[in-house]
Each structure stands twice: as C-alpha cells, then as structure tokens.
Design a protein around this motif. Structure first.
Motif, PDB file in Angstrom:
ATOM      1  N   PHE A 163     -33.882   3.754  48.275  1.00 40.71           N
ATOM      2  CA  PHE A 163     -33.723   4.640  47.125  1.00 40.71           C
ATOM      3  C   PHE A 163     -33.318   6.031  47.621  1.00 40.71           C
ATOM      4  O   PHE A 163     -34.171   6.887  47.883  1.00 40.71           O
ATOM      5  CB  PHE A 163     -35.024   4.738  46.329  1.00 40.71           C
ATOM      6  N   GLY A 164     -32.030   6.235  47.769  1.00 44.69           N
ATOM      7  CA  GLY A 164     -31.523   7.533  48.194  1.00 44.69           C
ATOM      8  C   GLY A 164     -30.937   8.289  47.015  1.00 44.69           C
ATOM      9  O   GLY A 164     -29.997   7.816  46.368  1.00 44.69           O
ATOM     10  N   PHE A 165     -31.478   9.462  46.721  1.00 41.25           N
ATOM     11  CA  PHE A 165     -31.073  10.221  45.531  1.00 41.25           C
ATOM     12  C   PHE A 165     -29.957  11.229  45.803  1.00 41.25           C
ATOM     13  O   PHE A 165     -29.506  11.896  44.872  1.00 41.25           O
ATOM     14  CB  PHE A 165     -32.280  10.966  44.949  1.00 41.25           C
ATOM     15  N   LEU A 166     -29.522  11.352  47.049  1.00 38.45           N
ATOM     16  CA  LEU A 166     -28.514  12.365  47.369  1.00 38.45           C
ATOM     17  C   LEU A 166     -27.224  12.198  46.567  1.00 38.45           C
ATOM     18  O   LEU A 166     -26.679  13.194  46.060  1.00 38.45           O
ATOM     19  CB  LEU A 166     -28.214  12.340  48.865  1.00 38.45           C
ATOM     20  N   PRO A 167     -26.672  10.986  46.393  1.00 36.33           N
ATOM     21  CA  PRO A 167     -25.438  10.865  45.593  1.00 36.33           C
ATOM     22  C   PRO A 167     -25.604  11.341  44.152  1.00 36.33           C
ATOM     23  O   PRO A 167     -24.681  11.947  43.587  1.00 36.33           O
ATOM     24  CB  PRO A 167     -25.132   9.356  45.648  1.00 36.33           C
ATOM     25  N   PHE A 168     -26.763  11.097  43.569  1.00 42.15           N
ATOM     26  CA  PHE A 168     -26.982  11.479  42.177  1.00 42.15           C
ATOM     27  C   PHE A 168     -27.194  12.990  42.038  1.00 42.15           C
ATOM     28  O   PHE A 168     -26.710  13.604  41.089  1.00 42.15           O
ATOM     29  CB  PHE A 168     -28.187  10.711  41.630  1.00 42.15           C
ATOM     30  N   LEU A 169     -27.898  13.564  42.987  1.00 46.14           N
ATOM     31  CA  LEU A 169     -28.052  15.026  42.985  1.00 46.14           C
ATOM     32  C   LEU A 169     -26.706  15.708  43.199  1.00 46.14           C
ATOM     33  O   LEU A 169     -26.381  16.700  42.527  1.00 46.14           O
ATOM     34  CB  LEU A 169     -29.039  15.450  44.075  1.00 46.14           C
ATOM     35  N   ALA A 170     -25.919  15.161  44.140  1.00 43.68           N
ATOM     36  CA  ALA A 170     -24.596  15.740  44.400  1.00 43.68           C
ATOM     37  C   ALA A 170     -23.685  15.595  43.188  1.00 43.68           C
ATOM     38  O   ALA A 170     -22.947  16.529  42.835  1.00 43.68           O
ATOM     39  CB  ALA A 170     -23.965  15.074  45.628  1.00 43.68           C
ATOM     40  N   GLY A 171     -23.715  14.437  42.533  1.00 42.57           N
ATOM     41  CA  GLY A 171     -22.892  14.247  41.343  1.00 42.57           C
ATOM     42  C   GLY A 171     -23.264  15.193  40.217  1.00 42.57           C
ATOM     43  O   GLY A 171     -22.395  15.761  39.545  1.00 42.57           O
ATOM     44  N   THR A 172     -24.571  15.386  40.011  1.00 43.04           N
ATOM     45  CA  THR A 172     -25.033  16.329  38.984  1.00 43.04           C
ATOM     46  C   THR A 172     -24.584  17.740  39.309  1.00 43.04           C
ATOM     47  O   THR A 172     -24.107  18.481  38.433  1.00 43.04           O
ATOM     48  CB  THR A 172     -26.567  16.276  38.880  1.00 43.04           C
ATOM     49  N   PHE A 173     -24.715  18.137  40.571  1.00 44.74           N
ATOM     50  CA  PHE A 173     -24.323  19.485  40.991  1.00 44.74           C
ATOM     51  C   PHE A 173     -22.822  19.697  40.820  1.00 44.74           C
ATOM     52  O   PHE A 173     -22.397  20.717  40.248  1.00 44.74           O
ATOM     53  CB  PHE A 173     -24.724  19.694  42.460  1.00 44.74           C
ATOM     54  N   TRP A 174     -22.016  18.756  41.277  1.00 47.41           N
ATOM     55  CA  TRP A 174     -20.558  18.889  41.177  1.00 47.41           C
ATOM     56  C   TRP A 174     -20.121  19.030  39.730  1.00 47.41           C
ATOM     57  O   TRP A 174     -19.334  19.935  39.388  1.00 47.41           O
ATOM     58  CB  TRP A 174     -19.887  17.679  41.816  1.00 47.41           C
ATOM     59  N   CYS A 175     -20.583  18.143  38.876  1.00 48.13           N
ATOM     60  CA  CYS A 175     -20.160  18.182  37.469  1.00 48.13           C
ATOM     61  C   CYS A 175     -20.588  19.476  36.798  1.00 48.13           C
ATOM     62  O   CYS A 175     -19.836  20.071  36.014  1.00 48.13           O
ATOM     63  CB  CYS A 175     -20.744  16.983  36.709  1.00 48.13           C
ATOM     64  N   THR A 176     -21.807  19.931  37.086  1.00 48.13           N
ATOM     65  CA  THR A 176     -22.309  21.165  36.473  1.00 48.13           C
ATOM     66  C   THR A 176     -21.494  22.373  36.920  1.00 48.13           C
ATOM     67  O   THR A 176     -21.111  23.212  36.097  1.00 48.13           O
ATOM     68  CB  THR A 176     -23.789  21.360  36.836  1.00 48.13           C
ATOM     69  N   VAL A 177     -21.207  22.454  38.215  1.00 44.93           N
ATOM     70  CA  VAL A 177     -20.447  23.597  38.738  1.00 44.93           C
ATOM     71  C   VAL A 177     -19.028  23.607  38.178  1.00 44.93           C
ATOM     72  O   VAL A 177     -18.528  24.657  37.730  1.00 44.93           O
ATOM     73  CB  VAL A 177     -20.427  23.565  40.279  1.00 44.93           C
ATOM     74  N   VAL A 178     -18.368  22.456  38.174  1.00 43.14           N
ATOM     75  CA  VAL A 178     -16.993  22.388  37.646  1.00 43.14           C
ATOM     76  C   VAL A 178     -16.984  22.771  36.165  1.00 43.14           C
ATOM     77  O   VAL A 178     -16.106  23.528  35.710  1.00 43.14           O
ATOM     78  CB  VAL A 178     -16.409  20.977  37.843  1.00 43.14           C
ATOM     79  N   ALA A 179     -17.957  22.284  35.405  1.00 48.66           N
ATOM     80  CA  ALA A 179     -18.002  22.579  33.970  1.00 48.66           C
ATOM     81  C   ALA A 179     -18.173  24.068  33.714  1.00 48.66           C
ATOM     82  O   ALA A 179     -17.467  24.649  32.878  1.00 48.66           O
ATOM     83  CB  ALA A 179     -19.138  21.786  33.320  1.00 48.66           C
TER      84      ALA A 179
END
Length: 293
Positions: A62-78
């Motif tokens: 259970f590695g959460f890094l991809p999901f944290l990174a995806g949330t961060f990327w989408c939020t910053v771009v938005a």
C-alpha cells in the motif's frame, strides 16, 4: 421584560449549541477516520506508506505516493490556471465593466458554480481530453491518451473559476469608495488604484478565498476520476496520467473490502486528505494573522 431577556438568552444558548455541534462533528469525523486507519498503521509505518509507490493490495503493498503526487499535481495546475484568470475577470467586472454587464455576469457565475461536477467531467472527456491527445501532445513531440494531469488541472480550474470570481468580486466591492476617490484625487490612474488600493485592501480575504478554492480542488472526485486516467504512477510531466486520492476512494470503496487492510488503507487515504485540508486552513489563518498585524 423578563420574557424578552429569556428569549435572548435562549437564542444565545441555541446558537452556542449549534456552533459546538458543528465543531464536534469535525472532531468526530477526524476521530472516526483515525480509528478506521489504525489497523494498517499497526502493520506498516506511516513513512513507508507515504513514500512507497507500489499499490498492490492483493500482495499487501500500500504505497500512497502516487495518489499524493496526483492530488498535488492536479491542485497546483488548477490553481495556476484559475487564479490569474479569475483575478483579472473579477477586477474587470468590479472596476471597469458597465452595471448592465455585471447584472448578467452574477447569475451566469451562479449557474456555473451550481453545475454538478459530473457535467464538468463529461465536458472534459469530450473536449479537453481529445484536444490534449490530438493537439497538445503532438505539439511537444509526445503521444498521450489525453487522460492526463493537464486535463484534470484544466477541468478543476474551470470548476473553481466561478467560486474565485464571485469571492474576489465581493471582496473588491467591499473596499470603500472613499479610498478609491482619495487615490484618484492624488492623480492615480484606475489601474494604479486597483493595484495599490483595491488589491492591497483585499489581500487577506483573497488569501482565504484561494485556500477555499484549493480545498475544493483537493476534494473533487467525479470530474478528476473521469479525465485523469487513474493510473497508479507518480507523474513526471503534465502529459502523464495520475490518480488523485478522491478518485482512489470513489473507485474502490465498496469493492474488494474483503482484502486484508484494504478498507483501512482507503480510510487512511481519506484521513490524509482530511489532514491536508485542515493544515491548509491552519496555514491560511497564520498568514492572515501576520498580514493583519
């Protein structure tokens, strides 16, 4: 007279009780998520869960890094896309536009803000995703399905535009006309007045509005689920797919919960999202306090 005092005390007591109930609800949510997340935290360290990129529940990974990174990327771009557009639109509508145009803009913004997120998701799937796949990706010499970080950021940016514009317009409208008139009397142009008076006076409120928009983007589910690709990878560019935390929970909760630790892992994902939003709000309060002091 006694009856009026009694009613006043009762009204104060009821409002205090409702306020405490709202605060208690947040505390109960945090405690419940923490309790539900406890099983996985007893088997894996939090650092391992946050830094590992492998998500294979059937193998106990259970590695959460991809999901944290995806949330961060989408939020910053938005927020990068939406903030300048919403700021200049709010300045134009408040300071330059004619009253008739503003009368049409307000209800239109309310309609856009009230649209269900699934409509934005469908719009992104039909227009933004093909545009990225057929135009943007070839332009930079890459191949892409279109279901990318960029698509998620654009859809989320469009979703928070009405919210930011409405909040900014309200903040700018609350700046006293006497300050504008004093600036004009000193020889300042309209833009100089906006820049040095309106924006400066509205800065604390703008910070709070941006944090509210960030919280909205971080918690958005259906729209990002439809356009981000939902691949468990750590994005390295805007044209990579991503998998934000809300999409993870929406896609998997209720399925495969018989897998050991799976429900606890999803509850931990929700708890992480909760903590991120709380920390952002606390940070905004600290910044507001420093700005006002």
């Amino acid at each position: 007279m006694t009856y009026r005092i009694f009613k006043d005390k009762m009204a104060g007591s009821v409002m205090a009780a409702l306020t405490m109930a709202a605060i208690l609800l947040v505390v109960v949510m945090a405690v419940e998520l923490c309790v539900k997340s406890a099983p996985i935290l007893r088997h894996y360290s939090l650092w391992t869960l946050l830094t590992e990129s492998h998500w294979k529940p059937m193998k106990g990974e259970f590695g959460f890094l991809p999901f944290l990174a995806g949330t961060f990327w989408c939020t910053v771009v938005a927020i990068v896309l939406a903030l300048p557009v919403s700021l200049f639109m709010a300045v134009y509508l408040t300071e330059y536009a004619r009253p008739r145009l503003r009368a049409y803009a307000y209800p239109l913004l309310d309609i856009l803000a009230g649209l269900p997120s699934v409509i934005y998701g469908v719009w992104g799937s039909l227009l933004i995703v093909p545009w990225i796949s057929h135009t943007v990706a070839p332009l930079v010499g890459k191949q892409s399905s279109g279901y990318t970080v960029l698509a998620g950021g654009i859809v989320l940016g469009v979703m928070i535009l009405p919210l930011l514009i409405s909040l900014f317009m309200e903040l700018f409208a609350n700046v006293g006309n006497d300050l504008r008139e004093a600036s004009t009397a000193l020889g300042a142009t309209r833009w100089q007045t906006v820049k040095h008076v309106v924006l400066r006076q509205s800065a604390p409120g703008m910070m709070a509005a941006i944090v509210l928009a960030l919280s909205r983007t971080m918690g958005e589910t259906i729209a990002v689920l439809m356009v981000c690709g939902n691949l468990v990878i750590v994005p390295s560019s805007l044209l990579d797919a991503c998998y934000p935390i809300p999409a993870l929970i929406a896609n998997n909760y209720g399925e495969m919960l018989s897998v050991p630790m799976y429900e606890s892992a999803l509850m931990l994902a929700a708890f992480l999202l909760f903590i991120l939003v709380v920390l952002m709000n606390i940070g905004s309060r600290i910044i507001l306090k420093r700005v006002r002091s």
